[in-house]
Design a protein around this motif. Structure first.
Motif: not given
Length: 135
Positions: A115-129
């Protein structure tokens, strides 16, 4: 290095099913949390200050360290049926740009498998930053 650092920063509960990289700035993993495969890609690009004005407008969130962050959710870019994408794009004051995206499919060219990607926007931001990309 990038694929290893990305893998270390993934949330708990994800199993890496595949991974790869191109040159020194790009890597991807395919993860599964028991609900289907999800493609996650990251680009780590130094010296990108010249695109900051084009990519980070007045709506960009600015973190305490001066890093600018934008987010996007929408359809995938490659036309796989039902593919959804979540993306976090960041640029640090020194011009280091980190862009990470997650999809609800094993890759962007196949139909969605969850249904949705496995990572949330918050999880992606934590990795990116993460400060690891500065080294």
């Amino acid at each position: 290095m990038i694929v290893g650092e990305l893998t270390k920063r993934l949330p708990d509960g994800l199993t890496v099913k595949a991974s790869g990289k191109q040159e020194t700035e790009y890597a991807y993993v395919v993860v599964d949390d028991g609900q289907g495969k999800s493609f996650v890609q990251i680009n780590v690009q130094p010296n990108m200050s010249e695109v900051e004005g084009d990519l980070f407008g007045s709506d960009a969130k600015v973190l305490a360290d001066g890093t600018k962050v934008t987010t996007h959710q929408g359809p995938g870019e490659k036309g796989g049926k039902g593919v959804k994408m979540r993306q976090v794009d960041t640029i640090r004051p020194d011009g280091l740009r980190v862009v990470i995206s997650a999809f609800n499919a094993a890759n962007q060219n196949v139909a969605a498998g969850r249904k949705d990607p496995a990572l949330t926007l918050a999880e992606l931001q934590r990795i990116a930053t993460s400060k690891v990309w500065q080294s």
